[in-house]
Design a protein around this motif. Structure first.
Motif, PDB file in Angstrom:
ATOM      1  N   GLU A 295      -2.924   0.336  -4.032  1.00 36.86           N
ATOM      2  CA  GLU A 295      -2.466  -0.963  -3.557  1.00 36.86           C
ATOM      3  C   GLU A 295      -2.000  -1.827  -4.719  1.00 36.86           C
ATOM      4  O   GLU A 295      -2.423  -1.647  -5.855  1.00 36.86           O
TER       5      GLU A 295
ATOM      6  N   ARG B 135       0.834  -1.204   0.000  1.00 34.66           N
ATOM      7  CA  ARG B 135       0.000   0.000   0.000  1.00 34.66           C
ATOM      8  C   ARG B 135       0.867   1.251   0.000  1.00 34.66           C
ATOM      9  O   ARG B 135       1.821   1.356   0.756  1.00 34.66           O
TER      10      ARG B 135
ATOM     11  N   TYR C 130      -6.107  -7.519  -3.397  1.00 36.34           N
ATOM     12  CA  TYR C 130      -6.568  -6.214  -2.906  1.00 36.34           C
ATOM     13  C   TYR C 130      -7.890  -5.796  -3.521  1.00 36.34           C
ATOM     14  O   TYR C 130      -8.664  -5.068  -2.908  1.00 36.34           O
TER      15      TYR C 130
END
Length: 184
Positions: free
Chosen positions: A102, A93, A131
């Motif tokens: 991300e 991130r 993600y």
């Protein structure tokens, strides 16, 4: 001519004193103690030591970025061995300024070395975050376990999955891996 008693006594005393000193030099004793202290909870001793933080520079391509294998040192003196989990609670991130960006992380684990008879094996060799799915899909782990007392060195390889390099903002993308060990 006979020697007087006063002349013989000092010579005699000197002889006995010299003899006693000579005997003392032929034998000597010294003592050294060796002690082992056993902690009260020896069956519950487990330990894990992770490596220091690591930084790599992105090569500017769409290729996945691979970190050099990192060594995690684990050990237990528990009769039934131990279980190790290396876990990430998020994908890579970039934080700061706007919505976080991300990218997925892939973890690969192997046993580099282990004490004979300890039975260290990998239980989960690979895991990858997702993600886009969010939530639990960003919390992944790899692991190993032993069946008897002993130490091991685990090798962890981490990958940053780039996708499209043109969509990455400048900055540091970070993922944290937490190592946990528990007695079996």
């Amino acid at each position: 001519m006979a020697a007087s008693m006063l002349e013989v006594l000092p010579a005699c005393g000197a002889f006995f004193l010299c003899g006693a000193i000579g005997l003392a030099q032929q034998s000597s004793d010294s003592v050294q103690s060796f002690t082992v202290e056993v902690a009260p909870v020896i069956t519950a001793r487990v330990g894990i030591i992770g490596p220091p933080d690591i930084l790599i520079l992105h090569d500017g391509t769409n290729d996945d970025q691979q970190f050099v294998e990192q060594r995690w040192y684990v050990g237990a003196n528990n009769r039934n061995g131990a279980t190790v989990t290396l876990e990430t609670k998020s994908a890579f991130r970039l934080n700061g300024g706007g919505r976080p960006i991300e990218r997925d992380a892939r973890l690969l684990l192997n046993v580099v070395s282990s004490d004979p008879g300890s039975g260290w094996t990998v239980t989960t060799a690979a895991a990858q975050t997702d993600y886009r799915a969010g939530g639990p899909a960003t919390r992944v782990s790899v692991g190993a376990r032993s069946t008897a007392p002993g130490n091991a060195t685990l090798g962890l390889r981490v990958f940053f999955l780039t996708e499209d390099v043109a969509t990455l903002r400048t900055g540091d993308y970070t993922v944290r891996v937490t190592g946990t060990i528990r007695a079996n």
